[in-house]
Scaffold this active site. Sequence first.
Site, PDB file in Angstrom:
ATOM      1  N   ASN A 217       0.856  -1.199   0.000  1.00 55.31           N
ATOM      2  CA  ASN A 217       0.000   0.000   0.000  1.00 55.31           C
ATOM      3  C   ASN A 217       0.891   1.247   0.000  1.00 55.31           C
ATOM      4  OD1 ASN A 217       0.462   1.000   2.841  1.00 55.31           O
ATOM      5  ND2 ASN A 217      -0.186  -1.096   3.261  1.00 55.31           N
ATOM      6  N   ASP A 290      -3.381  -6.610   5.538  1.00 50.69           N
ATOM      7  CA  ASP A 290      -4.244  -7.536   6.273  1.00 50.69           C
ATOM      8  C   ASP A 290      -4.170  -8.954   5.730  1.00 50.69           C
ATOM      9  OD1 ASP A 290      -5.272  -5.636   8.096  1.00 50.69           O
ATOM     10  OD2 ASP A 290      -6.519  -4.801   6.492  1.00 50.69           O
ATOM     11  N   LYS A 300      10.103 -15.749 -11.074  1.00 56.12           N
ATOM     12  CA  LYS A 300       9.198 -14.732 -11.611  1.00 56.12           C
ATOM     13  C   LYS A 300       8.076 -15.427 -12.385  1.00 56.12           C
ATOM     14  CE  LYS A 300       9.113 -10.719 -14.614  1.00 56.12           C
ATOM     15  NZ  LYS A 300       9.803  -9.998 -15.680  1.00 56.12           N
ATOM     16  N   PHE A 336      -4.192   3.388  15.141  1.00 57.27           N
ATOM     17  CA  PHE A 336      -4.558   4.300  14.053  1.00 57.27           C
ATOM     18  C   PHE A 336      -5.657   3.677  13.219  1.00 57.27           C
ATOM     19  CE2 PHE A 336      -0.738   6.304  15.335  1.00 57.27           C
ATOM     20  CZ  PHE A 336      -0.831   7.612  14.895  1.00 57.27           C
ATOM     21  N   LYS A 354     -13.375   1.471  16.444  1.00 55.19           N
ATOM     22  CA  LYS A 354     -12.069   0.798  16.405  1.00 55.19           C
ATOM     23  C   LYS A 354     -11.356   0.870  17.759  1.00 55.19           C
ATOM     24  CE  LYS A 354     -10.522   0.268  12.379  1.00 55.19           C
ATOM     25  NZ  LYS A 354      -9.973   0.363  11.042  1.00 55.19           N
ATOM     26  N   LYS A 358     -10.156  -2.698  19.057  1.00 55.12           N
ATOM     27  CA  LYS A 358      -8.725  -2.973  19.240  1.00 55.12           C
ATOM     28  C   LYS A 358      -8.318  -2.875  20.712  1.00 55.12           C
ATOM     29  CE  LYS A 358      -7.699  -2.912  14.662  1.00 55.12           C
ATOM     30  NZ  LYS A 358      -6.826  -3.726  13.846  1.00 55.12           N
TER      31      LYS A 358
END
Length: 413
Positions: A217, A290, A300, A336, A354, A358
Amino acid sequence: MDAIQLLRGLTRLKNRRLHLGVAGSVACYRSAELLRHLLACGIHVSATLTPGAKNFVTPLLFSSLGAVPVYPEMFSGEEPFAHLEPGQTCQALLVCPASAGLLARMAHGLAQDMLAAQILAFDGPVAAAPAMNTRMWNNAATRDNVALLKSRGVTIVEPDSGLMACGTSGEGRLADMPQLLAHALRLLCEQDMAGQTVLVTLGPTREPWDGVRFWSNPSTGTMGAALALCAWLRGATVHAVAGPGIGSALVPALPGLTLHQVTTARQMFARASELWDTASMGMFSAAVADFSPRPYGAEKFKKEGTDTFRVDFEANPDILRTLSEKKRPGQRLLGFAAETAPDMESLMALARKKLRRKDVHVLAANRVNAAGSGFGSATNAMAVAGRDGREEFWPEMGKADVAWDLCSWLLHS
Ligand code: C5P
Protein backbone atom coordinates in the site's frame (compact mmCIF):
# COMPACT_ATOMS: atom_id res chain seq x y z
CA MET A 1 9.98 14.50 2.99
CA ASP A 2 13.19 13.96 4.93
CA ALA A 3 14.00 13.93 8.66
CA ILE A 4 14.95 17.61 8.62
CA GLN A 5 11.68 18.65 7.01
CA LEU A 6 9.78 16.47 9.44
CA LEU A 7 11.50 18.06 12.46
CA ARG A 8 11.23 21.59 11.04
CA GLY A 9 7.47 21.09 11.10
CA LEU A 10 7.50 20.79 14.91
CA THR A 11 6.05 23.99 16.36
CA ARG A 12 5.49 22.78 19.92
CA LEU A 13 8.85 24.20 21.07
CA LYS A 14 8.06 27.65 19.70
CA ASN A 15 9.56 30.55 21.67
CA ARG A 16 11.97 28.37 23.67
CA ARG A 17 15.49 29.75 23.81
CA LEU A 18 18.69 28.00 22.83
CA HIS A 19 22.21 29.38 23.03
CA LEU A 20 24.39 28.20 20.17
CA GLY A 21 28.13 28.12 20.72
CA VAL A 22 30.38 27.87 17.67
CA ALA A 23 34.02 26.82 18.08
CA GLY A 24 36.83 26.83 15.51
CA SER A 25 36.48 24.02 12.98
CA VAL A 26 36.02 23.63 9.24
CA ALA A 27 32.53 22.41 10.20
CA CYS A 28 31.52 25.92 11.40
CA TYR A 29 29.47 26.54 8.26
CA ARG A 30 27.14 23.70 9.22
CA SER A 31 26.25 25.51 12.41
CA ALA A 32 24.74 28.29 10.29
CA GLU A 33 22.51 25.72 8.59
CA LEU A 34 21.49 24.29 11.96
CA LEU A 35 20.58 27.82 13.08
CA ARG A 36 18.16 28.13 10.14
CA HIS A 37 16.44 24.86 11.02
CA LEU A 38 16.05 25.89 14.67
CA LEU A 39 14.58 29.24 13.67
CA ALA A 40 12.13 27.43 11.39
CA CYS A 41 10.82 25.64 14.51
CA GLY A 42 10.14 29.05 16.09
CA ILE A 43 13.03 28.74 18.55
CA HIS A 44 14.89 31.88 19.65
CA VAL A 45 18.60 31.38 19.15
CA SER A 46 21.43 33.49 20.51
CA ALA A 47 25.00 32.72 19.51
CA THR A 48 28.63 33.12 20.48
CA LEU A 49 31.53 32.41 18.16
CA THR A 50 34.95 31.69 19.67
CA PRO A 51 37.95 33.58 18.31
CA GLY A 52 38.86 30.35 16.45
CA ALA A 53 35.40 30.12 14.86
CA LYS A 54 35.68 33.70 13.58
CA ASN A 55 38.50 32.54 11.31
CA PHE A 56 35.99 30.36 9.47
CA VAL A 57 32.67 32.23 9.74
CA THR A 58 31.61 35.68 10.92
CA PRO A 59 29.23 36.88 13.64
CA LEU A 60 27.51 38.85 10.85
CA LEU A 61 26.53 35.59 9.15
CA PHE A 62 24.79 34.39 12.33
CA SER A 63 23.08 37.69 13.07
CA SER A 64 22.00 38.03 9.42
CA LEU A 65 20.40 34.59 9.59
CA GLY A 66 18.46 35.62 12.71
CA ALA A 67 20.49 34.80 15.84
CA VAL A 68 19.77 37.43 18.54
CA PRO A 69 22.04 38.48 20.09
CA VAL A 70 25.37 37.35 18.72
CA TYR A 71 27.75 38.06 21.58
CA PRO A 72 31.06 39.86 21.09
CA GLU A 73 34.29 38.58 22.65
CA MET A 74 34.92 39.15 26.37
CA PHE A 75 35.86 42.67 27.35
CA SER A 76 35.10 44.05 23.88
CA GLY A 77 31.43 44.98 24.30
CA GLU A 78 29.63 47.44 26.49
CA GLU A 79 27.59 44.85 28.35
CA PRO A 80 29.63 43.85 31.45
CA PHE A 81 27.63 40.70 32.27
CA ALA A 82 27.18 39.20 28.81
CA HIS A 83 29.03 36.09 29.95
CA LEU A 84 26.16 35.41 32.39
CA GLU A 85 23.29 36.14 30.04
CA PRO A 86 22.64 32.79 28.28
CA GLY A 87 22.52 31.18 31.73
CA GLN A 88 19.69 33.55 32.62
CA THR A 89 17.77 33.70 29.35
CA CYS A 90 18.16 30.30 27.60
CA GLN A 91 16.75 26.88 28.42
CA ALA A 92 19.61 24.97 26.78
CA LEU A 93 23.07 25.41 25.30
CA LEU A 94 24.55 23.55 22.33
CA VAL A 95 28.12 23.85 21.11
CA CYS A 96 28.25 23.00 17.43
CA PRO A 97 30.88 22.37 16.31
CA ALA A 98 32.95 21.77 19.45
CA SER A 99 36.71 21.83 18.82
CA ALA A 100 39.24 19.87 20.91
CA GLY A 101 40.28 23.15 22.52
CA LEU A 102 36.76 24.11 23.49
CA LEU A 103 36.06 20.65 24.95
CA ALA A 104 39.25 21.04 27.02
CA ARG A 105 38.18 24.47 28.24
CA MET A 106 34.72 23.13 29.11
CA ALA A 107 36.16 20.14 30.97
CA HIS A 108 38.56 22.22 33.01
CA GLY A 109 36.48 25.34 33.57
CA LEU A 110 38.88 27.59 31.70
CA ALA A 111 36.75 30.64 31.08
CA GLN A 112 39.16 32.81 29.12
CA ASP A 113 36.86 33.41 26.14
CA MET A 114 33.21 34.51 26.01
CA LEU A 115 31.77 31.13 25.00
CA ALA A 116 33.74 29.14 27.60
CA ALA A 117 32.66 31.63 30.28
CA GLN A 118 29.02 31.44 29.20
CA ILE A 119 29.15 27.63 29.37
CA LEU A 120 30.67 27.78 32.85
CA ALA A 121 27.86 30.10 33.96
CA PHE A 122 25.15 27.88 32.45
CA ASP A 123 23.38 25.40 34.69
CA GLY A 124 20.74 24.08 32.24
CA PRO A 125 21.20 21.19 29.80
CA VAL A 126 24.36 21.41 27.69
CA ALA A 127 25.38 19.41 24.62
CA ALA A 128 28.48 19.49 22.46
CA ALA A 129 28.89 18.18 18.92
CA PRO A 130 32.62 17.60 18.42
CA ALA A 131 34.35 18.03 15.06
CA MET A 132 38.07 17.53 14.63
CA ASN A 133 40.79 15.47 12.99
CA THR A 134 40.73 11.77 13.93
CA ARG A 135 44.08 11.87 15.75
CA MET A 136 42.92 14.83 17.82
CA TRP A 137 39.63 13.03 18.60
CA ASN A 138 41.46 9.85 19.60
CA ASN A 139 44.13 11.62 21.66
CA ALA A 140 44.04 10.59 25.33
CA ALA A 141 43.58 14.23 26.36
CA THR A 142 40.40 14.57 24.28
CA ARG A 143 39.14 11.14 25.33
CA ASP A 144 39.57 12.08 29.00
CA ASN A 145 37.93 15.47 28.51
CA VAL A 146 34.95 13.88 26.74
CA ALA A 147 34.60 11.25 29.48
CA LEU A 148 34.74 13.95 32.15
CA LEU A 149 32.10 16.05 30.40
CA LYS A 150 29.82 13.02 29.97
CA SER A 151 30.21 12.14 33.64
CA ARG A 152 28.99 15.64 34.47
CA GLY A 153 25.88 15.22 32.34
CA VAL A 154 27.00 16.99 29.17
CA THR A 155 25.49 15.29 26.12
CA ILE A 156 28.10 14.50 23.48
CA VAL A 157 26.66 14.26 19.97
CA GLU A 158 29.04 11.56 18.79
CA PRO A 159 30.94 12.48 15.62
CA ASP A 160 30.62 10.45 12.44
CA SER A 161 33.31 8.56 10.55
CA GLY A 162 34.22 9.49 7.03
CA LEU A 163 36.34 11.61 4.76
CA MET A 164 37.36 14.88 6.38
CA ALA A 165 38.47 18.24 5.02
CA CYS A 166 42.09 17.47 6.00
CA GLY A 167 42.02 14.54 3.55
CA THR A 168 42.09 11.76 6.13
CA SER A 169 39.26 9.39 6.74
CA GLY A 170 38.16 8.39 10.21
CA GLU A 171 36.13 9.35 13.24
CA GLY A 172 35.78 13.05 14.04
CA ARG A 173 33.46 14.42 11.38
CA LEU A 174 30.62 16.53 12.75
CA ALA A 175 27.43 14.44 13.18
CA ASP A 176 24.92 14.78 10.37
CA MET A 177 22.24 17.47 10.32
CA PRO A 178 19.25 15.32 11.41
CA GLN A 179 21.24 14.17 14.44
CA LEU A 180 22.31 17.72 15.29
CA LEU A 181 18.80 19.10 14.95
CA ALA A 182 17.24 16.24 16.93
CA HIS A 183 19.76 16.72 19.77
CA ALA A 184 19.24 20.49 19.80
CA LEU A 185 15.47 20.04 20.03
CA ARG A 186 15.75 17.38 22.72
CA LEU A 187 17.78 19.73 24.89
CA LEU A 188 14.79 22.07 24.88
CA CYS A 189 12.16 19.42 25.70
CA GLU A 190 10.92 18.52 29.15
CA GLN A 191 11.88 14.88 29.47
CA ASP A 192 8.34 13.88 30.37
CA MET A 193 8.66 10.52 28.60
CA ALA A 194 11.92 9.57 30.35
CA GLY A 195 11.64 6.03 31.68
CA GLN A 196 9.14 5.03 28.98
CA THR A 197 10.09 2.37 26.45
CA VAL A 198 8.06 2.97 23.33
CA LEU A 199 7.40 0.51 20.53
CA VAL A 200 6.39 2.18 17.26
CA THR A 201 5.32 0.31 14.12
CA LEU A 202 5.47 2.29 10.91
CA GLY A 203 5.28 2.18 7.16
CA PRO A 204 3.71 -0.36 4.87
CA THR A 205 4.47 -4.05 4.75
CA ARG A 206 5.27 -5.93 1.56
CA GLU A 207 3.88 -9.37 0.98
CA PRO A 208 5.81 -11.20 -1.74
CA TRP A 209 3.80 -12.93 -4.39
CA ASP A 210 6.52 -14.23 -6.67
CA GLY A 211 10.28 -13.69 -6.90
CA VAL A 212 9.93 -10.01 -7.89
CA ARG A 213 6.38 -8.85 -7.12
CA PHE A 214 4.60 -7.92 -3.92
CA TRP A 215 1.29 -6.73 -2.47
CA SER A 216 1.49 -3.50 -0.50
CA ASN A 217 0.00 0.00 0.00
CA PRO A 218 1.18 3.63 -0.39
CA SER A 219 2.03 4.26 3.29
CA THR A 220 5.42 6.00 3.70
CA GLY A 221 5.89 5.71 7.47
CA THR A 222 6.07 9.49 7.96
CA MET A 223 3.53 9.52 10.81
CA GLY A 224 5.32 6.69 12.62
CA ALA A 225 8.73 8.30 12.15
CA ALA A 226 7.28 11.49 13.67
CA LEU A 227 5.98 9.50 16.66
CA ALA A 228 9.35 7.78 17.16
CA LEU A 229 11.18 11.12 17.00
CA CYS A 230 8.79 12.94 19.33
CA ALA A 231 8.94 10.18 21.93
CA TRP A 232 12.75 10.27 21.70
CA LEU A 233 12.85 14.06 22.00
CA ARG A 234 10.83 13.76 25.19
CA GLY A 235 13.23 11.27 26.73
CA ALA A 236 11.78 7.86 25.84
CA THR A 237 13.76 4.84 24.73
CA VAL A 238 12.29 4.01 21.33
CA HIS A 239 12.12 0.91 19.17
CA ALA A 240 10.84 1.69 15.68
CA VAL A 241 9.80 -1.36 13.66
CA ALA A 242 9.65 -0.09 10.10
CA GLY A 243 8.38 -1.64 6.93
CA PRO A 244 10.10 -0.78 3.66
CA GLY A 245 9.94 2.74 2.27
CA ILE A 246 11.16 6.16 3.24
CA GLY A 247 10.04 5.82 6.87
CA SER A 248 13.35 4.24 7.89
CA ALA A 249 15.27 7.12 6.31
CA LEU A 250 13.22 9.52 8.43
CA VAL A 251 14.49 7.91 11.63
CA PRO A 252 18.04 9.24 12.25
CA ALA A 253 20.65 7.21 14.13
CA LEU A 254 20.24 8.45 17.70
CA PRO A 255 21.27 6.91 21.03
CA GLY A 256 18.23 5.18 22.49
CA LEU A 257 16.32 5.09 19.21
CA THR A 258 16.66 1.70 17.55
CA LEU A 259 15.41 1.06 14.05
CA HIS A 260 14.29 -2.49 13.22
CA GLN A 261 13.75 -2.92 9.50
CA VAL A 262 11.31 -5.58 8.36
CA THR A 263 9.52 -6.37 5.13
CA THR A 264 6.45 -8.53 5.69
CA ALA A 265 3.56 -8.35 8.15
CA ARG A 266 4.69 -11.58 9.76
CA GLN A 267 8.22 -10.22 10.26
CA MET A 268 6.75 -7.03 11.75
CA PHE A 269 4.54 -9.12 14.02
CA ALA A 270 7.50 -11.25 15.18
CA ARG A 271 9.74 -8.28 15.91
CA ALA A 272 7.01 -6.20 17.55
CA SER A 273 5.99 -9.18 19.73
CA GLU A 274 9.56 -9.57 21.00
CA LEU A 275 9.82 -5.87 21.80
CA TRP A 276 6.37 -5.59 23.40
CA ASP A 277 7.48 -7.53 26.49
CA THR A 278 9.74 -4.68 27.61
CA ALA A 279 7.70 -1.76 26.24
CA SER A 280 5.55 0.53 28.36
CA MET A 281 3.81 2.11 25.35
CA GLY A 282 2.90 0.91 21.89
CA MET A 283 2.15 3.22 18.98
CA PHE A 284 0.86 1.24 16.04
CA SER A 285 0.96 3.45 12.98
CA ALA A 286 2.00 0.83 10.42
CA ALA A 287 -0.28 0.18 7.47
CA VAL A 288 0.00 -3.57 7.83
CA ALA A 289 -1.24 -5.66 4.92
CA ASP A 290 -4.24 -7.54 6.27
CA PHE A 291 -3.72 -10.38 3.82
CA SER A 292 -0.74 -12.00 2.12
CA PRO A 293 -0.93 -13.64 -1.27
CA ARG A 294 -0.16 -17.36 -1.24
CA PRO A 295 3.31 -17.17 -2.82
CA TYR A 296 3.57 -18.42 -6.37
CA GLY A 297 7.22 -19.25 -5.70
CA ALA A 298 10.68 -17.74 -5.80
CA GLU A 299 10.69 -17.56 -9.60
CA LYS A 300 9.20 -14.73 -11.61
CA PHE A 301 5.68 -15.58 -12.75
CA LYS A 302 5.56 -15.67 -16.57
CA LYS A 303 2.66 -13.93 -18.26
CA GLU A 304 2.96 -15.83 -21.57
CA GLY A 305 -0.27 -17.62 -22.39
CA THR A 306 -2.08 -16.19 -19.36
CA ASP A 307 -4.82 -13.59 -19.77
CA THR A 308 -6.22 -13.82 -16.27
CA PHE A 309 -5.05 -15.56 -13.15
CA ARG A 310 -6.18 -15.99 -9.58
CA VAL A 311 -4.23 -15.21 -6.44
CA ASP A 312 -5.34 -16.63 -3.11
CA PHE A 313 -4.79 -14.59 0.02
CA GLU A 314 -4.51 -15.61 3.63
CA ALA A 315 -5.05 -13.38 6.66
CA ASN A 316 -2.06 -11.87 8.47
CA PRO A 317 -1.99 -11.55 12.23
CA ASP A 318 -3.43 -8.29 13.56
CA ILE A 319 -0.36 -7.03 15.41
CA LEU A 320 -2.14 -4.34 17.40
CA ARG A 321 -5.08 -6.52 18.40
CA THR A 322 -2.83 -9.43 19.42
CA LEU A 323 -0.46 -7.28 21.48
CA SER A 324 -3.38 -5.42 23.03
CA GLU A 325 -4.80 -8.77 24.21
CA LYS A 326 -1.44 -9.55 25.83
CA LYS A 327 -0.99 -6.18 27.53
CA ARG A 328 0.16 -5.97 31.10
CA PRO A 329 -1.30 -3.46 33.56
CA GLY A 330 0.28 -0.09 32.82
CA GLN A 331 1.06 -0.74 29.16
CA ARG A 332 -0.62 1.90 27.00
CA LEU A 333 -1.56 1.63 23.35
CA LEU A 334 -2.21 4.05 20.53
CA GLY A 335 -3.91 2.71 17.42
CA PHE A 336 -4.56 4.30 14.05
CA ALA A 337 -7.32 4.05 11.53
CA ALA A 338 -6.72 5.08 7.93
CA GLU A 339 -10.24 5.38 6.53
CA THR A 340 -12.03 6.56 3.41
CA ALA A 341 -14.77 8.31 5.38
CA PRO A 342 -17.01 10.94 3.71
CA ASP A 343 -16.57 13.49 6.53
CA MET A 344 -14.99 14.00 9.95
CA GLU A 345 -18.16 13.05 11.89
CA SER A 346 -18.33 9.63 10.26
CA LEU A 347 -14.56 9.33 10.76
CA MET A 348 -15.09 9.83 14.51
CA ALA A 349 -17.74 7.13 14.53
CA LEU A 350 -15.24 4.73 12.95
CA ALA A 351 -12.55 5.81 15.44
CA ARG A 352 -14.90 5.14 18.36
CA LYS A 353 -15.70 1.68 17.06
CA LYS A 354 -12.07 0.80 16.40
CA LEU A 355 -11.02 2.07 19.84
CA ARG A 356 -13.21 -0.61 21.39
CA ARG A 357 -12.49 -3.33 18.85
CA LYS A 358 -8.72 -2.97 19.24
CA ASP A 359 -9.02 -2.24 22.98
CA VAL A 360 -6.55 0.66 22.95
CA HIS A 361 -6.24 3.80 25.09
CA VAL A 362 -6.22 6.25 22.18
CA LEU A 363 -7.35 5.80 18.59
CA ALA A 364 -6.32 8.36 15.97
CA ALA A 365 -8.17 8.28 12.67
CA ASN A 366 -7.47 10.11 9.45
CA ARG A 367 -9.17 10.22 6.05
CA VAL A 368 -6.81 8.82 3.45
CA ASN A 369 -9.17 10.08 0.74
CA ALA A 370 -8.84 13.75 1.85
CA ALA A 371 -6.22 16.19 0.59
CA GLY A 372 -3.57 16.96 3.24
CA SER A 373 -4.42 13.90 5.25
CA GLY A 374 -3.50 10.84 3.27
CA PHE A 375 -0.58 8.48 2.77
CA GLY A 376 2.74 10.28 2.56
CA SER A 377 1.34 13.78 3.09
CA ALA A 378 3.25 16.21 5.31
CA THR A 379 0.08 16.95 7.29
CA ASN A 380 -2.82 15.09 8.87
CA ALA A 381 -6.29 16.09 10.05
CA MET A 382 -7.43 13.71 12.78
CA ALA A 383 -10.41 12.47 14.69
CA VAL A 384 -9.00 11.27 18.01
CA ALA A 385 -10.92 9.18 20.53
CA GLY A 386 -9.81 8.20 24.01
CA ARG A 387 -10.90 5.29 26.16
CA ASP A 388 -12.04 7.80 28.80
CA GLY A 389 -14.67 9.16 26.37
CA ARG A 390 -12.65 12.20 25.35
CA GLU A 391 -13.04 12.99 21.64
CA GLU A 392 -11.38 15.72 19.58
CA PHE A 393 -11.17 16.86 15.99
CA TRP A 394 -7.76 18.18 15.05
CA PRO A 395 -7.42 20.50 12.07
CA GLU A 396 -4.77 19.85 9.42
CA MET A 397 -1.38 20.00 11.19
CA GLY A 398 2.19 18.96 10.41
CA LYS A 399 2.77 15.32 11.30
CA ALA A 400 5.42 16.23 13.90
CA ASP A 401 2.84 18.31 15.80
CA VAL A 402 0.24 15.54 15.45
CA ALA A 403 2.79 13.07 16.85
CA TRP A 404 3.68 15.43 19.71
CA ASP A 405 0.03 15.81 20.73
CA LEU A 406 -0.64 12.08 20.46
CA CYS A 407 2.36 11.38 22.74
CA SER A 408 0.91 13.86 25.26
CA TRP A 409 -2.52 12.28 25.09
CA LEU A 410 -1.22 8.75 25.50
CA LEU A 411 1.10 9.78 28.33
CA HIS A 412 -1.82 11.24 30.28
CA SER A 413 -4.48 8.69 29.28
O1 C5P B 1 -8.20 -2.92 11.36
P1 C5P B 1 -7.36 -1.82 10.82
O2 C5P B 1 -6.33 -2.28 9.84
O3 C5P B 1 -8.13 -0.65 10.27
O4 C5P B 1 -6.61 -1.25 12.10
C1 C5P B 1 -5.65 -0.26 12.03
C2 C5P B 1 -4.77 -0.31 13.24
O5 C5P B 1 -4.38 -1.65 13.51
C3 C5P B 1 -3.49 0.45 13.02
O6 C5P B 1 -3.04 0.94 14.28
C4 C5P B 1 -2.55 -0.62 12.48
O7 C5P B 1 -1.19 -0.32 12.70
C5 C5P B 1 -2.99 -1.85 13.26
N1 C5P B 1 -2.86 -3.12 12.52
C6 C5P B 1 -1.95 -4.06 12.93
N2 C5P B 1 -1.85 -5.26 12.28
C7 C5P B 1 -2.65 -5.55 11.24
C8 C5P B 1 -3.60 -4.60 10.81
C9 C5P B 1 -3.67 -3.40 11.48
O8 C5P B 1 -1.19 -3.78 13.87
N3 C5P B 1 -2.54 -6.72 10.62
